[in-house]
Design a protein around this motif. Structure first.
Motif, PDB file in Angstrom:
ATOM      1  N   PRO A  24       0.622  -0.911  -0.259  1.00  0.00           N
ATOM      2  CA  PRO A  24      -0.077  -0.056   0.277  1.00  0.00           C
ATOM      3  C   PRO A  24       0.914   1.521  -0.154  1.00  0.00           C
ATOM      4  CG  PRO A  24      -1.052  -1.414   2.189  1.00  0.00           C
ATOM      5  CD  PRO A  24       0.270  -1.835   1.333  1.00  0.00           C
ATOM      6  N   LEU A  25       0.209   2.549  -0.734  1.00  0.00           N
ATOM      7  CA  LEU A  25       1.230   3.649  -0.347  1.00  0.00           C
ATOM      8  C   LEU A  25       1.045   4.008   0.753  1.00  0.00           C
ATOM      9  CD1 LEU A  25       0.158   4.789  -4.083  1.00  0.00           C
ATOM     10  CD2 LEU A  25       2.612   3.768  -3.434  1.00  0.00           C
ATOM     11  N   ASN A  26       2.059   4.955   1.325  1.00  0.00           N
ATOM     12  CA  ASN A  26       1.849   5.550   2.284  1.00  0.00           C
ATOM     13  C   ASN A  26       2.643   7.086   2.397  1.00  0.00           C
ATOM     14  OD1 ASN A  26       2.400   7.012   4.821  1.00  0.00           O
ATOM     15  ND2 ASN A  26       3.309   4.224   5.314  1.00  0.00           N
ATOM     16  N   ALA A  27       1.196   7.524   2.876  1.00  0.00           N
ATOM     17  CA  ALA A  27       1.661   9.261   2.579  1.00  0.00           C
ATOM     18  C   ALA A  27       3.099   9.857   2.866  1.00  0.00           C
ATOM     19  CB  ALA A  27       0.509   9.923   3.508  1.00  0.00           C
ATOM     20  N   ALA A  28       3.756   8.953   3.865  1.00  0.00           N
ATOM     21  CA  ALA A  28       4.733   9.699   4.609  1.00  0.00           C
ATOM     22  C   ALA A  28       6.000   8.794   3.622  1.00  0.00           C
ATOM     23  CB  ALA A  28       4.896   9.027   6.261  1.00  0.00           C
ATOM     24  N   CYS A  29       6.024   8.108   2.785  1.00  0.00           N
ATOM     25  CA  CYS A  29       6.949   8.012   1.803  1.00  0.00           C
ATOM     26  C   CYS A  29       6.846   8.962   0.695  1.00  0.00           C
ATOM     27  CB  CYS A  29       7.120   6.458   1.945  1.00  0.00           C
ATOM     28  SG  CYS A  29       6.901   5.332   2.850  1.00  0.00           S
ATOM     29  N   ALA A  30       7.748   8.368  -0.265  1.00  0.00           N
ATOM     30  CA  ALA A  30       8.415   8.903  -1.709  1.00  0.00           C
ATOM     31  C   ALA A  30       8.392   7.808  -2.446  1.00  0.00           C
ATOM     32  CB  ALA A  30       9.828   9.951  -1.673  1.00  0.00           C
ATOM     33  N   SER A  84      -3.847  12.732  -5.140  1.00  0.00           N
ATOM     34  CA  SER A  84      -4.641  13.482  -4.420  1.00  0.00           C
ATOM     35  C   SER A  84      -4.326  11.521  -2.836  1.00  0.00           C
ATOM     36  CB  SER A  84      -6.240  13.130  -4.999  1.00  0.00           C
ATOM     37  OG  SER A  84      -6.130  11.944  -5.003  1.00  0.00           O
ATOM     38  N   ASP A  85      -5.524  11.896  -2.042  1.00  0.00           N
ATOM     39  CA  ASP A  85      -5.471  11.436  -1.151  1.00  0.00           C
ATOM     40  C   ASP A  85      -6.854  10.052  -1.641  1.00  0.00           C
ATOM     41  OD1 ASP A  85      -7.994  12.508  -0.878  1.00  0.00           O
ATOM     42  OD2 ASP A  85      -6.914  12.992   1.328  1.00  0.00           O
ATOM     43  N   ARG A  86      -6.712   9.191  -0.847  1.00  0.00           N
ATOM     44  CA  ARG A  86      -7.532   8.170  -1.391  1.00  0.00           C
ATOM     45  C   ARG A  86      -9.372   8.655  -1.323  1.00  0.00           C
ATOM     46  NH1 ARG A  86      -6.896   3.129   2.624  1.00  0.00           N
ATOM     47  NH2 ARG A  86      -4.817   2.020   1.334  1.00  0.00           N
ATOM     48  N   VAL A 132       2.864  16.647   0.148  1.00  0.00           N
ATOM     49  CA  VAL A 132       1.986  17.409   2.572  1.00  0.00           C
ATOM     50  C   VAL A 132       0.091  17.667   2.016  1.00  0.00           C
ATOM     51  CG1 VAL A 132       2.318  19.970   3.302  1.00  0.00           C
ATOM     52  CG2 VAL A 132       4.197  18.556   1.865  1.00  0.00           C
ATOM     53  N   GLY A 133       0.205  17.857   2.945  1.00  0.00           N
ATOM     54  CA  GLY A 133      -1.106  17.773   3.923  1.00  0.00           C
ATOM     55  C   GLY A 133      -2.178  16.539   2.912  1.00  0.00           C
ATOM     56  N   LEU A 134      -1.398  15.395   2.763  1.00  0.00           N
ATOM     57  CA  LEU A 134      -1.858  14.046   2.305  1.00  0.00           C
ATOM     58  C   LEU A 134      -1.814  13.484   3.728  1.00  0.00           C
ATOM     59  CD1 LEU A 134      -1.477  13.283  -1.664  1.00  0.00           C
ATOM     60  CD2 LEU A 134      -3.948  14.989  -0.413  1.00  0.00           C
ATOM     61  N   SER A 135      -3.352  12.317   3.780  1.00  0.00           N
ATOM     62  CA  SER A 135      -3.028  11.850   4.456  1.00  0.00           C
ATOM     63  C   SER A 135      -3.097  10.261   3.996  1.00  0.00           C
ATOM     64  CB  SER A 135      -4.210  11.452   5.813  1.00  0.00           C
ATOM     65  OG  SER A 135      -4.796  11.237   5.201  1.00  0.00           O
ATOM     66  N   SER A 136      -2.856   9.655   3.257  1.00  0.00           N
ATOM     67  CA  SER A 136      -3.180   8.926   1.817  1.00  0.00           C
ATOM     68  C   SER A 136      -2.870   9.039   0.900  1.00  0.00           C
ATOM     69  CB  SER A 136      -4.194   7.668   2.418  1.00  0.00           C
ATOM     70  OG  SER A 136      -5.583   8.473   1.265  1.00  0.00           O
ATOM     71  N   LEU A 137      -2.064   8.063  -0.072  1.00  0.00           N
ATOM     72  CA  LEU A 137      -2.146   8.474  -1.255  1.00  0.00           C
ATOM     73  C   LEU A 137      -3.084   7.481  -2.225  1.00  0.00           C
ATOM     74  CD1 LEU A 137       1.966   8.285  -1.108  1.00  0.00           C
ATOM     75  CD2 LEU A 137       0.277  10.349  -1.872  1.00  0.00           C
ATOM     76  N   ARG A 138      -3.308   8.569  -4.100  1.00  0.00           N
ATOM     77  CA  ARG A 138      -3.913   7.038  -4.352  1.00  0.00           C
ATOM     78  C   ARG A 138      -3.400   8.038  -5.896  1.00  0.00           C
ATOM     79  NH1 ARG A 138     -10.625   6.347  -5.555  1.00  0.00           N
ATOM     80  NH2 ARG A 138     -10.193   4.957  -3.875  1.00  0.00           N
ATOM     81  N   LEU A 139      -3.110   7.120  -6.341  1.00  0.00           N
ATOM     82  CA  LEU A 139      -2.181   7.964  -7.871  1.00  0.00           C
ATOM     83  C   LEU A 139      -3.811   7.628  -9.243  1.00  0.00           C
ATOM     84  CD1 LEU A 139       0.900   6.622  -8.153  1.00  0.00           C
ATOM     85  CD2 LEU A 139       0.357   8.921  -7.530  1.00  0.00           C
ATOM     86  N   THR A 140      -3.828   8.734  -9.895  1.00  0.00           N
ATOM     87  CA  THR A 140      -5.663   8.475 -10.641  1.00  0.00           C
ATOM     88  C   THR A 140      -4.658   9.060 -12.236  1.00  0.00           C
ATOM     89  OG1 THR A 140      -6.922   9.284  -9.171  1.00  0.00           O
ATOM     90  CG2 THR A 140      -7.325   9.154 -11.717  1.00  0.00           C
ATOM     91  N   LEU A 141      -4.499   8.051 -13.411  1.00  0.00           N
ATOM     92  CA  LEU A 141      -3.815   7.999 -14.530  1.00  0.00           C
ATOM     93  C   LEU A 141      -5.259   8.602 -15.273  1.00  0.00           C
ATOM     94  CD1 LEU A 141      -1.706   8.244 -16.452  1.00  0.00           C
ATOM     95  CD2 LEU A 141      -1.554   5.998 -16.789  1.00  0.00           C
ATOM     96  N   ARG A 142      -5.328   9.010 -16.094  1.00  0.00           N
ATOM     97  CA  ARG A 142      -6.216   9.598 -16.924  1.00  0.00           C
ATOM     98  C   ARG A 142      -5.811   9.475 -18.168  1.00  0.00           C
ATOM     99  NH1 ARG A 142      -8.099  13.100 -12.273  1.00  0.00           N
ATOM    100  NH2 ARG A 142      -9.889  12.150 -11.402  1.00  0.00           N
ATOM    101  N   LEU A 143      -6.654   8.952 -19.047  1.00  0.00           N
ATOM    102  CA  LEU A 143      -6.017   8.598 -20.742  1.00  0.00           C
ATOM    103  C   LEU A 143      -6.948   9.188 -21.565  1.00  0.00           C
ATOM    104  CD1 LEU A 143      -4.903   5.040 -20.604  1.00  0.00           C
ATOM    105  CD2 LEU A 143      -3.293   6.966 -20.259  1.00  0.00           C
ATOM    106  N   TYR A 144      -7.237   9.994 -22.382  1.00  0.00           N
ATOM    107  CA  TYR A 144      -8.040  10.320 -22.610  1.00  0.00           C
ATOM    108  C   TYR A 144      -7.925  10.102 -24.218  1.00  0.00           C
ATOM    109  CZ  TYR A 144      -9.848  13.538 -18.818  1.00  0.00           C
ATOM    110  OH  TYR A 144      -9.470  14.182 -17.293  1.00  0.00           O
ATOM    111  N   GLY A 168      10.022   7.188  10.629  1.00  0.00           N
ATOM    112  CA  GLY A 168       8.575   7.634  12.071  1.00  0.00           C
ATOM    113  C   GLY A 168       7.641   7.292  11.383  1.00  0.00           C
ATOM    114  N   GLY A 169       8.054   7.741  10.481  1.00  0.00           N
ATOM    115  CA  GLY A 169       6.641   7.913   9.232  1.00  0.00           C
ATOM    116  C   GLY A 169       6.013   7.103   8.660  1.00  0.00           C
ATOM    117  N   ALA A 170       6.629   5.952   8.133  1.00  0.00           N
ATOM    118  CA  ALA A 170       5.830   4.398   7.675  1.00  0.00           C
ATOM    119  C   ALA A 170       5.722   3.954   8.439  1.00  0.00           C
ATOM    120  CB  ALA A 170       7.194   4.621   6.666  1.00  0.00           C
ATOM    121  N   SER A 171       4.572   2.816   7.933  1.00  0.00           N
ATOM    122  CA  SER A 171       3.609   1.955   9.101  1.00  0.00           C
ATOM    123  C   SER A 171       4.117   0.845   8.275  1.00  0.00           C
ATOM    124  CB  SER A 171       2.389   1.531   8.465  1.00  0.00           C
ATOM    125  OG  SER A 171       1.965   1.668   7.146  1.00  0.00           O
TER     126      SER A 171
END
Lengths: 178, 193
Positions: B82-88, B106-108, B153-165, B190-193
């Motif tokens: 799972p993507l973690n907001a504390a990670c790069a 974005s977040d979830r 910054v400011g996100l507590s969870s992570l979601r990536l959305t790829l839109r193909l038009y 300390g930020g990663a779970s």
């Protein structure tokens, strides 16, 4: 014989399961927090309302300029007119419950001018006859109420300017008032 | 008296558990029965036969329609963590050629990062590409990195959305080797779970 505590626990799980199923199934028809609920359409006066993360919970692409127009029992079928920019754009007719019912994109039209009639099939025929419109693009829908969502690519400042101009020129009015 | 109290408690706990689990499940990609392409899940903007997807669509909108294109989401890395907001993370690899694409961080719940520059992702027009296959290399995280970068910054969870038009891709989704993969670069201590 089942222990009393276990019986209460099983009862709680049954209630939780029924609540879960009921909540998920009833959400589409009873939710008050719809994607475009927060939009104020009262002062749009035939123009489209801009939507972004400040006034909608809908998952919209931030690289696009998004604008919506409401159609319902009061407006009847609506007519969207104007000209679109040369960059990518699309138009989606959505039901109140968020389902996309019909879409139109740049590839579907020749030229940049748009004249589109949107509404329930039977009402569209009446609107066409009433307004004396013969040749017009139509979006024939199975519902009377919903939203018309216009997405225009606005990846940089220039695109954003062109998209803003185009949205400013677009008009979305009840077709029967023409 | 004790039995009545227990009865009320069981009902309240059951309702609470049911509502909480419904809230958690709506919007969770695993419950939407979406088709997967590698680590990406496709979203269908049309008919909502899955009740979880229908409930999500009421609040979040229906994604892209068939003549608009296709929306792909991921909340995991290429090795299914799972993507973690504390990670790069780095999103690297090919994108479908000749197609307008946008990648949004974005977040979830769909909330965008706090970002004065309003940089929420990249598009086919502003992402740097490398090599003959025009591969992208975009990093995301809380600390600025060189190259194409989106702050989380400011996100507590992570979601990536790829839109193909592209209406063509809506009917024939790209294969996993035509899409970028998400890999972990590192985590805050300390930020990663």
């Amino acid at each position: 014989m089942i222990d009393t505590g276990l019986r209460w626990f099983a009862a709680m799980l049954c209630i939780a399961g029924l609540t879960h199923i009921g909540a998920v199934l009833l959400a589409p028809s009873h939710s008050r927090n719809l994607a475009f609920t927060g939009i104020d359409f009262s002062e749009t006066d035939g123009k489209l309302a801009r939507v972004d993360d400040s006034n909608t919970a809908a998952d919209l692409d931030p690289a696009f300029l998004n604008a919506v127009c409401r159609f319902d029992d009061d407006t009847g079928p609506v007519r969207l007119t104007g000209s679109m920019p040369a960059t990518y754009w699309s138009i989606a007719a959505m039901a109140d419950d968020g389902r996309i019912l019909s879409t139109l994109s740049r590839e579907d039209l020749r030229g940049s001018d748009i004249d589109l009639l949107v509404g329930r099939t039977a009402a569209l025929d009446a609107a066409r006859q009433s307004a004396g419109i013969d040749s017009i693009e139509t979006m024939s829908l199975p519902v009377d109420t919903g939203f018309l969502l216009v997405r225009l690519f606005a990846g940089d400042i220039d695109d954003l300017g062109r998209a803003q101009e185009a949205v400013g020129r677009l008009e979305c009015r009840p077709a029967l008032s023409d | 008296m004790l039995a009545t109290l227990r009865f009320i408690l069981v009902i309240l706990a059951g309702v609470f558990l049911g509502l909480t689990s419904a809230w958690w499940a709506v919007g969770n990609l695993r419950f939407e029965g979406a088709r997967t392409v590698g680590q990406w899940s496709t979203q269908n903007g049309g008919a909502k036969s899955n009740p979880y997807e229908a409930a999500r669509a009421v609040r979040r909108g229906g994604g892209l329609g068939p003549s608009e294109g296709i929306e792909l989401l991921t909340e995991t890395t290429a090795d299914n963590k799972p993507l973690n907001a504390a990670c790069a993370y780095e999103i690297a690899g090919p994108m479908p050629q000749g197609v307008l694409w946008t990648l949004t961080v974005s977040d979830r719940s769909g909330h965008l990062p706090h970002n004065p520059a309003r940089r929420f992702g990249f598009t086919a027009f502003d992402a740097m590409t490398f090599g003959p296959t025009r591969q992208v290399r975009i990093s995301i995280g809380r600390d600025v990195r060189p190259g194409d970068f989106v702050s989380t910054v400011g996100l507590s969870s992570l979601r990536l959305t790829l839109r193909l038009y592209s209406p063509t891709l809506a009917t024939r989704a790209p294969s996993a080797d035509q899409l970028p993969a998400v890999t972990l670069l590192g985590c805050d201590e300390g930020g990663a779970s």
